[in-house]
Scaffold this motif. Structure first.
Motif, PDB file in Angstrom:
ATOM      1  N   GLY A  70       0.821  -1.194   0.000  1.00  0.00           N
ATOM      2  CA  GLY A  70       0.000   0.000   0.000  1.00  0.00           C
ATOM      3  C   GLY A  70       0.859   1.250   0.000  1.00  0.00           C
ATOM      4  O   GLY A  70       2.071   1.229  -0.186  1.00  0.00           O
ATOM      5  N   GLN A  71       0.165   2.382   0.303  1.00  0.00           N
ATOM      6  CA  GLN A  71       0.834   3.672   0.258  1.00  0.00           C
ATOM      7  C   GLN A  71       1.956   3.758   1.269  1.00  0.00           C
ATOM      8  O   GLN A  71       3.030   4.264   0.972  1.00  0.00           O
ATOM      9  N   LYS A  72       1.702   3.248   2.497  1.00  0.00           N
ATOM     10  CA  LYS A  72       2.737   3.357   3.537  1.00  0.00           C
ATOM     11  C   LYS A  72       3.979   2.565   3.155  1.00  0.00           C
ATOM     12  O   LYS A  72       5.110   3.030   3.352  1.00  0.00           O
ATOM     13  N   PRO A  96      -3.948  12.018 -11.741  1.00  0.00           N
ATOM     14  CA  PRO A  96      -5.367  12.083 -11.359  1.00  0.00           C
ATOM     15  C   PRO A  96      -6.093  10.753 -11.505  1.00  0.00           C
ATOM     16  O   PRO A  96      -6.967  10.440 -10.693  1.00  0.00           O
ATOM     17  N   LEU A  97      -5.780   9.950 -12.514  1.00  0.00           N
ATOM     18  CA  LEU A  97      -6.465   8.675 -12.698  1.00  0.00           C
ATOM     19  C   LEU A  97      -6.140   7.700 -11.583  1.00  0.00           C
ATOM     20  O   LEU A  97      -6.989   6.895 -11.167  1.00  0.00           O
ATOM     21  N   GLY A 103      -7.245   7.611  -3.935  1.00  0.00           N
ATOM     22  CA  GLY A 103      -7.307   8.832  -3.159  1.00  0.00           C
ATOM     23  C   GLY A 103      -6.006   9.615  -3.242  1.00  0.00           C
ATOM     24  O   GLY A 103      -4.941   9.077  -3.570  1.00  0.00           O
ATOM     25  N   LYS A 104      -6.085  10.923  -2.915  1.00  0.00           N
ATOM     26  CA  LYS A 104      -4.914  11.781  -3.009  1.00  0.00           C
ATOM     27  C   LYS A 104      -3.983  11.584  -1.829  1.00  0.00           C
ATOM     28  O   LYS A 104      -4.421  11.333  -0.714  1.00  0.00           O
ATOM     29  N   ARG A 105      -2.680  11.734  -2.123  1.00  0.00           N
ATOM     30  CA  ARG A 105      -1.666  11.687  -1.065  1.00  0.00           C
ATOM     31  C   ARG A 105      -1.455  13.101  -0.554  1.00  0.00           C
ATOM     32  O   ARG A 105      -1.165  14.023  -1.312  1.00  0.00           O
ATOM     33  N   GLN A 106      -1.588  13.232   0.775  1.00  0.00           N
ATOM     34  CA  GLN A 106      -1.490  14.563   1.356  1.00  0.00           C
ATOM     35  C   GLN A 106      -0.096  15.161   1.226  1.00  0.00           C
ATOM     36  O   GLN A 106       0.076  16.371   1.057  1.00  0.00           O
TER      37      GLN A 106
END
Length: 410
Positions: A70-72, A96-97, A103-106
């Motif tokens: 995942g993202q982490k 964007p896709l 979802g967006k990464r802060q």
């Protein structure tokens, strides 16, 4: 003399310097163009290595994502790559896709999507390479909202230029290109300048010399356009020699055709004029002159005075002829006047005038005055060039009769 020679060599040296400078500028220009083309091509080694590095790092991320990371986990792997490679900084930007699915990464900063890879040089010799990430067939299993070739994101690599190595093949290609471009430019510029300043002027020089020789026209001046001092010197020297030869030739020709004492034409010139009219009919009268009692004048006054009498005789004959007429000294005190397009009557009148003028204008010398008298014979023909011998005999007989009538010996 030595000073002029050094000046000529200096001017030729300036030409050589000009060739070198122009060749160098031309070669450098070609090489810069070549370098720009190479630097923009896909075979640029910096771009190649950067692209390979970017592809390798993205493959690591892609493999991790396929394994369920995942993202982490992705952020942690990015952190480790940056920590383990102090000279390499990696940033991953999602398009964007991708954000629409996960979802967006802060922590992701703003960026501009790119259609193709880009490279730029930033401060302190650092390179920044942007690797465009595109959706592939395998990506569509998770990203149903995308199509193959759409922008998925961007991978940014930042590293110093010193981290790159350039293959020996590429170095040899660059050196070979420099050598070939420089050699070509020097050869091309040298040929163009030599053709303009040497080859073409020399060709013109040879052609003009051949033309002068074939036409035997020594009065034709050589004209060569060149800025080279040596060629100009050669041209001027040749023109000077040519002019001197022309003057000498004219002088020799004049000496061969003109009687040195009296200044009138001689028998050689008479033959040339007759040959000149040899292909046409020429109506003409001739007057054959001979001084009376010339031998006693020579015996009494000497040959110097005798020469003066001959000069006066020739001068009076010439002054009474028309511009188209000729006078020749045949030898001794015998002269011949050739009068084209003149009737026998008109020729007789001219002879009488000459006889009268001689007898009425005595020659003044230190020991007194000398009265000059002459006898003449006139003959006429409508075709003098083909009947000259007969015409001459007729005039000679007429002159002999004139002397006999005056009881004067020849």
């Amino acid at each position: 003399m030595k000073k002029n020679k050094r000046s000529d060599i200096k001017r030729f040296g300036s030409f050589v310097k000009q060739v070198v400078v122009v060749s160098a500028v031309f070669g450098i220009t070609l090489f810069v163009i070549y370098w720009l083309l190479v630097s923009q091509s896909n075979r640029n080694p910096l771009k190649e290595q950067s692209k390979q590095t970017g592809r390798m790092i993205f493959s690591m991320f892609y493999t991790a994502m396929q394994n369920g990371w995942g993202q982490k986990e992705i952020d942690a792997m990015t952190y480790r790559i940056n920590q383990d490679n102090k000279n390499l900084q990696v940033k991953l930007y999602r398009g964007p896709l991708v954000d629409a699915v996960y979802g967006k990464r802060q922590e992701q900063g703003s960026f501009t999507m790119i259609d193709r890879d880009e490279m730029e040089l930033v401060d302190n010799g650092t390179l920044r390479y942007h690797y465009a990430i595109k959706f592939e067939q395998a990506c569509l299993r998770c990203h149903a909202n995308a199509n193959i070739g759409d922008d998925a994101g961007m991978l940014e690599l930042t590293f110093p230029m010193g981290e790159f190595w350039v293959s020996s093949t590429y170095v040899f290609k660059i050196i070979g290109a420099i050598f070939i471009v420089t050699l070509f430019s020097i050869s091309f510029v040298l040929y163009v300048m030599l053709k303009r300043e040497f080859i073409t002027p020399l060709d013109d020089f040879v052609v003009q010399v051949d033309r002068i020789m074939s036409h035997q026209d020594l009065r034709k001046e050589i004209s060569v356009k060149t800025s080279i001092a040596e060629l100009n010197h050669l041209k001027n020297a040749f023109n000077k020699i040519r002019a001197q030869l022309a003057d000498s030739f004219d002088s020799i020709k004049l000496s061969a055709e003109v009687d040195e004492l009296t200044g009138v034409f001689n028998r050689l010139k008479l033959n040339q004029i007759l040959a000149q009219y040899g292909h046409s009919r020429l109506e003409c009268s001739i007057i054959l002159f001979d001084l009376d009692k010339f031998k006693p004048i020579n015996d009494t006054y000497g040959h110097d005075i005798g020469d003066e009498v001959l000069k006066r005789f020739a001068s009076v004959i010439r002054e009474n002829l028309k511009g188209r007429d000729y006078v020749f000294r045949l030898g001794g005190d015998e002269f011949l006047a050739l009068l084209p397009h003149t009737s026998a009557h008109d020729a007789e009148m001219i002879a009488v005038q000459i006889e009268w003028e001689l007898s009425t204008t005595p020659l003044v010398v230190e020991s007194g005055m000398i009265t000059i008298a002459c006898s003449y014979g006139v003959a006429y023909s409508e075709d003098v060039t083909h009947m000259f011998d007969e015409l001459f005999r007729s005039a000679d007989q007429s002159m002999f009769a004139n002397k006999k009538a005056k009881d004067v010996a020849r």
